[in-house]
Each structure stands twice: as structure tokens, then as C-alpha cells.
Design a protein around this motif. Sequence first.
Motif, PDB file in Angstrom:
ATOM      1  N   GLN A 145       0.841  -1.195   0.000  1.00 26.27           N
ATOM      2  CA  GLN A 145       0.000   0.000   0.000  1.00 26.27           C
ATOM      3  C   GLN A 145       0.878   1.248   0.000  1.00 26.27           C
ATOM      4  OE1 GLN A 145      -3.317   0.148  -0.084  1.00 26.27           O
ATOM      5  NE2 GLN A 145      -3.754   2.231   0.491  1.00 26.27           N
ATOM      6  N   CYS A 146       0.685   2.106  -0.961  1.00 32.10           N
ATOM      7  CA  CYS A 146       1.415   3.375  -1.008  1.00 32.10           C
ATOM      8  C   CYS A 146       0.864   4.325   0.049  1.00 32.10           C
ATOM      9  CB  CYS A 146       1.234   4.036  -2.374  1.00 32.10           C
ATOM     10  SG  CYS A 146       2.416   3.515  -3.606  1.00 32.10           S
ATOM     11  N   GLN A 147       1.762   5.036   0.693  1.00 32.03           N
ATOM     12  CA  GLN A 147       1.383   6.031   1.689  1.00 32.03           C
ATOM     13  C   GLN A 147       1.802   7.402   1.186  1.00 32.03           C
ATOM     14  OE1 GLN A 147      -0.351   5.335   4.511  1.00 32.03           O
ATOM     15  NE2 GLN A 147      -0.405   3.237   3.778  1.00 32.03           N
ATOM     16  N   LEU A 148       0.849   8.293   0.962  1.00 31.46           N
ATOM     17  CA  LEU A 148       1.169   9.636   0.485  1.00 31.46           C
ATOM     18  C   LEU A 148       1.825  10.486   1.559  1.00 31.46           C
ATOM     19  CD1 LEU A 148      -1.878  10.802  -1.668  1.00 31.46           C
ATOM     20  CD2 LEU A 148       0.379  10.070  -2.433  1.00 31.46           C
ATOM     21  N   SER A 149       1.505  10.248   2.807  1.00 27.59           N
ATOM     22  CA  SER A 149       2.051  11.101   3.863  1.00 27.59           C
ATOM     23  C   SER A 149       3.562  10.932   3.940  1.00 27.59           C
ATOM     24  CB  SER A 149       1.395  10.786   5.203  1.00 27.59           C
ATOM     25  OG  SER A 149       1.588   9.435   5.532  1.00 27.59           O
ATOM     26  N   GLY A 150       4.223  12.062   4.165  1.00 34.28           N
ATOM     27  CA  GLY A 150       5.675  12.050   4.274  1.00 34.28           C
ATOM     28  C   GLY A 150       6.307  13.103   3.387  1.00 34.28           C
ATOM     29  N   LEU A 151       7.605  12.977   3.179  1.00 35.81           N
ATOM     30  CA  LEU A 151       8.387  13.934   2.408  1.00 35.81           C
ATOM     31  C   LEU A 151       8.730  13.323   1.053  1.00 35.81           C
ATOM     32  CD1 LEU A 151       9.804  16.718   2.560  1.00 35.81           C
ATOM     33  CD2 LEU A 151      11.822  15.502   3.417  1.00 35.81           C
ATOM     34  N   TRP A 152       8.472  14.083  -0.017  1.00 33.77           N
ATOM     35  CA  TRP A 152       8.722  13.636  -1.388  1.00 33.77           C
ATOM     36  C   TRP A 152       9.634  14.638  -2.086  1.00 33.77           C
ATOM     37  CZ3 TRP A 152       6.717   9.011  -2.952  1.00 33.77           C
ATOM     38  CH2 TRP A 152       5.688   8.470  -2.176  1.00 33.77           C
ATOM     39  N   LYS A 153      10.490  14.155  -2.984  1.00 31.51           N
ATOM     40  CA  LYS A 153      11.372  15.017  -3.769  1.00 31.51           C
ATOM     41  C   LYS A 153      11.219  14.640  -5.239  1.00 31.51           C
ATOM     42  CE  LYS A 153      16.181  15.187  -4.411  1.00 31.51           C
ATOM     43  NZ  LYS A 153      17.536  15.160  -3.870  1.00 31.51           N
ATOM     44  N   ASN A 154      11.122  15.658  -6.119  1.00 27.62           N
ATOM     45  CA  ASN A 154      10.997  15.357  -7.543  1.00 27.62           C
ATOM     46  C   ASN A 154      12.321  15.552  -8.264  1.00 27.62           C
ATOM     47  OD1 ASN A 154      11.282  18.100  -8.131  1.00 27.62           O
ATOM     48  ND2 ASN A 154       9.135  18.414  -8.629  1.00 27.62           N
ATOM     49  N   GLU A 155      12.310  15.321  -9.569  1.00 27.92           N
ATOM     50  CA  GLU A 155      13.542  15.401 -10.353  1.00 27.92           C
ATOM     51  C   GLU A 155      14.072  16.825 -10.496  1.00 27.92           C
ATOM     52  OE1 GLU A 155       9.936  15.490 -12.848  1.00 27.92           O
ATOM     53  OE2 GLU A 155      10.708  13.915 -11.570  1.00 27.92           O
TER      54      GLU A 155
ATOM     55  N   SER B  74       0.967  15.916   5.151  1.00 28.70           N
ATOM     56  CA  SER B  74       0.610  15.467   6.496  1.00 28.70           C
ATOM     57  C   SER B  74      -0.186  14.169   6.373  1.00 28.70           C
ATOM     58  CB  SER B  74      -0.212  16.541   7.199  1.00 28.70           C
ATOM     59  OG  SER B  74      -1.399  16.786   6.466  1.00 28.70           O
ATOM     60  N   ALA B  75      -0.596  13.619   7.455  1.00 31.20           N
ATOM     61  CA  ALA B  75      -1.352  12.367   7.438  1.00 31.20           C
ATOM     62  C   ALA B  75      -2.599  12.483   6.568  1.00 31.20           C
ATOM     63  CB  ALA B  75      -1.746  11.989   8.866  1.00 31.20           C
ATOM     64  N   VAL B  76      -2.874  11.437   5.813  1.00 33.12           N
ATOM     65  CA  VAL B  76      -4.084  11.372   4.995  1.00 33.12           C
ATOM     66  C   VAL B  76      -5.229  10.943   5.901  1.00 33.12           C
ATOM     67  CG1 VAL B  76      -5.171  10.301   2.989  1.00 33.12           C
ATOM     68  CG2 VAL B  76      -2.715  10.808   2.949  1.00 33.12           C
ATOM     69  N   ARG B  77      -6.301  11.740   5.931  1.00 30.70           N
ATOM     70  CA  ARG B  77      -7.453  11.419   6.782  1.00 30.70           C
ATOM     71  C   ARG B  77      -8.197  10.198   6.244  1.00 30.70           C
ATOM     72  NH1 ARG B  77      -8.411  17.293   6.239  1.00 30.70           N
ATOM     73  NH2 ARG B  77      -7.298  18.266   7.964  1.00 30.70           N
ATOM     74  N   ASP B  78      -9.086   9.659   7.053  1.00 33.54           N
ATOM     75  CA  ASP B  78      -9.857   8.480   6.661  1.00 33.54           C
ATOM     76  C   ASP B  78     -10.666   8.706   5.388  1.00 33.54           C
ATOM     77  OD1 ASP B  78      -8.891   7.025   8.778  1.00 33.54           O
ATOM     78  OD2 ASP B  78     -10.622   7.401  10.078  1.00 33.54           O
ATOM     79  N   ASN B  79     -11.105   9.947   5.157  1.00 35.66           N
ATOM     80  CA  ASN B  79     -11.889  10.239   3.952  1.00 35.66           C
ATOM     81  C   ASN B  79     -11.010  10.549   2.739  1.00 35.66           C
ATOM     82  OD1 ASN B  79     -10.936  12.805   4.495  1.00 35.66           O
ATOM     83  ND2 ASN B  79     -12.956  13.766   4.597  1.00 35.66           N
ATOM     84  N   GLY B  80      -9.681  10.502   2.914  1.00 35.90           N
ATOM     85  CA  GLY B  80      -8.745  10.733   1.818  1.00 35.90           C
ATOM     86  C   GLY B  80      -8.189  12.138   1.732  1.00 35.90           C
ATOM     87  N   ASP B  81      -8.732  13.085   2.480  1.00 33.47           N
ATOM     88  CA  ASP B  81      -8.258  14.471   2.433  1.00 33.47           C
ATOM     89  C   ASP B  81      -6.869  14.594   3.060  1.00 33.47           C
ATOM     90  OD1 ASP B  81     -10.708  15.093   1.352  1.00 33.47           O
ATOM     91  OD2 ASP B  81     -11.461  16.149   3.118  1.00 33.47           O
ATOM     92  N   PHE B  82      -6.063  15.505   2.505  1.00 28.14           N
ATOM     93  CA  PHE B  82      -4.765  15.783   3.093  1.00 28.14           C
ATOM     94  C   PHE B  82      -4.349  17.221   2.817  1.00 28.14           C
ATOM     95  CE2 PHE B  82      -3.845  13.926  -1.091  1.00 28.14           C
ATOM     96  CZ  PHE B  82      -2.958  14.843  -1.646  1.00 28.14           C
ATOM     97  N   GLN B  83      -3.391  17.683   3.602  1.00 28.98           N
ATOM     98  CA  GLN B  83      -2.806  19.011   3.440  1.00 28.98           C
ATOM     99  C   GLN B  83      -1.298  18.871   3.548  1.00 28.98           C
ATOM    100  OE1 GLN B  83      -4.608  21.492   6.432  1.00 28.98           O
ATOM    101  NE2 GLN B  83      -6.392  21.877   5.154  1.00 28.98           N
TER     102      GLN B  83
END
Length: 113
Positions: A1-11, A19-28
Motif C-alpha cells: 500500500q502506497c502512503q502519500l504522507s511524508g516527504l517527497w522530492k521530484n527530479e 501530512s497524514a491522509v485522513r480516513d476520507n482521503g483528504d490531506f494538506q
Amino acid sequence: QCQLSGLWKNEQDSLMEISAVRDNGDFQGKYLTRVTLTGSCAHISPLTGAQQQSSEGIWPTFAFTVRWDKFSNATTAFTGQCFMDRGGKETLTTMWLLREAVGSLEEDWKATR
């Protein structure tokens, strides 16, 4: 399962923190871009998004917007999907549209990249 929460870096070496993804899928989160329309230095901008709740065996899709209001009169909408390879490495693939404010309807043709 992919987790969107965390730190990401692009090319382009821009950083995105979700921040944490809420149960309904919303995130900030926050987006630190190193690529700007004006060529200025990096800036942190707020992001808001939603992740589609994935079915078993399907990698989740998501969308978010970034408001570049601190240094540009533009907004970018991203949409993408999270994947995980056999080694457990998560990768986000995205497409984006950037909308820059223009002064008239006649200039509308050049406002979206």
C-alpha cells in the motif's frame, strides 16, 4: 500500500511534505518549489488534496492544488497515482496544469501551461 504522507522530492529537487491522509482521503501539506516563473529563490506554498480510497490491489490515485500566492499569481493542479515497486520503493507519477492570472480575456490563451 502506497502512503502519500511524508516527504517527497521530484527530479527538479522540489520538496513536498504531506501530512497524514485522513480516513476520507483528504490531506494538506507544503510544497517547496525550486522552479519558479520569476526565476526567484525557493518558496514554501500550501497544498490541499484528496486521495481516492484504493481497492484491493489497486494503487491509489490522488489530486492536489498548490497556491503560489507568496511569490506568484498562479495556482497549479496536480493529479497522479502512487506506485510501489517490488523492492518497496514508492513513486508518485503526476501531471500538472499551472494557471497564471492574466489581465484580459484576450490573454486567456497564454494563461495555462
